[in-house]
Scaffold this active site. Sequence first.
Site, PDB file in Angstrom:
ATOM      1  N   CYS A 107      -9.144  -9.611   1.862  1.00  0.00           N
ATOM      2  CA  CYS A 107      -8.073 -10.279   1.149  1.00  0.00           C
ATOM      3  C   CYS A 107      -6.843  -9.467   1.503  1.00  0.00           C
ATOM      4  CB  CYS A 107      -8.295 -10.282  -0.359  1.00  0.00           C
ATOM      5  SG  CYS A 107      -6.803 -10.805  -1.248  1.00  0.00           S
ATOM      6  N   CYS A 110      -4.481  -8.730  -1.841  1.00  0.00           N
ATOM      7  CA  CYS A 110      -4.943  -7.981  -3.019  1.00  0.00           C
ATOM      8  C   CYS A 110      -6.444  -7.747  -2.936  1.00  0.00           C
ATOM      9  CB  CYS A 110      -4.536  -8.663  -4.319  1.00  0.00           C
ATOM     10  SG  CYS A 110      -4.918 -10.411  -4.476  1.00  0.00           S
ATOM     11  N   SER A 111      -7.240  -8.579  -3.579  1.00  0.00           N
ATOM     12  CA  SER A 111      -8.653  -8.235  -3.736  1.00  0.00           C
ATOM     13  C   SER A 111      -9.524  -9.464  -3.940  1.00  0.00           C
ATOM     14  CB  SER A 111      -8.792  -7.333  -4.959  1.00  0.00           C
ATOM     15  OG  SER A 111      -8.162  -7.957  -6.059  1.00  0.00           O
ATOM     16  N   CYS A 112      -9.091 -10.639  -3.482  1.00  0.00           N
ATOM     17  CA  CYS A 112      -9.852 -11.867  -3.724  1.00  0.00           C
ATOM     18  C   CYS A 112     -11.245 -11.742  -3.109  1.00  0.00           C
ATOM     19  CB  CYS A 112      -9.101 -13.068  -3.162  1.00  0.00           C
ATOM     20  SG  CYS A 112      -7.509 -13.295  -3.980  1.00  0.00           S
TER      21      CYS A 112
END
Lengths: 205, 132
Positions: A107, A110-112
């Site tokens: 991602c 961010c952190s998907c």
Amino acid sequence: MSKVNLSHTPHTDEEIAARVKALEAVLIEKGLMSEAGVNRFAEIYENEVGPQLGSKVVAEAWINPEFKARLLDNATDACRELGIGGLQGEHMIALENTKDVHNVVVCSLCSCYPWPVLGLPPNWYKSMAYRARITREPRACLKEDFGLELPDSVEIRVWDSNSELRYWMLPRRPDGTDGMNKEELAALVTRDSLIGTGLAKTPPA
Amino acid sequence: MVENMTRPKPQKSDLAKLLNQTEAQVAFNKPWELRIFSLAVAASEAGLFEWSAIQEALTDAIRQSEDAGVDTSKSSPGYYTHLMTALEVVLVRSGLLEAEGIDARARDILSHPPHKNHVAKYEPITVDQGAR
């Protein structure tokens, strides 16, 4: 969008923990949510969801070609057949890793991450170091950082997950696994093989 | 031998160093990290906001911090702090929360640590002698 100024930035761990408690207390006192609700999600994300669920899906796909076709066609629906789904899994795409093409997910912002099949991402997945390097030089990153050396002939594709669409990988079934049952196969599937930064384990000879 | 000594060692990337740290392989290192995450999910599930609003605010918080320069060889220690910021921003924006109220409450919690008044006692605090 309006600019929000937060008047206080906590610094120490103790300050941050106190601020988290304060946030929760205020929301509960206002009647906006319940402590039981927070407890329930803490339990789910600490103990219940994790890559063991993705491993189950992969084992099913290795054994059942019709399920595999459905998984690659629509991962969200196929996972639901096995009772797997939920938050951040509303639109998932499973990509098949083959001897010619190796897929890996990041991602970039961010952190998907597909929570229903993988749980919460490890800290490195959220780090700037991973997000930058896998995007810029995937072959070197896989080889030098993850110890995954792919033949030069293999094409590497890096996929960017976001809040609407989350990718994960269907790793290659290792050689020497004919006749293994689903549980044995699932045990070969690692978290990193589902992210694409690793391969499924080969069974002990 | 001389050749070995002069040849520069291959430099480990920041990511390679990071992957060697145990804390980089887990999702949560501290109880408050799991708590803020669960709080954000529960608040979203309670209908206070769409999860995408958190994601947008989170992306902004991460970008601001990275633009300001961070040590990329460390396991993003600020990640859940960014998530907390994102949750506060979304709640304040939607008028559900006043930032000042949280400040005051956090100060209050900090000034009353849970065990401050609960000192170690080496004698029983109640004794029922029973019938003799």
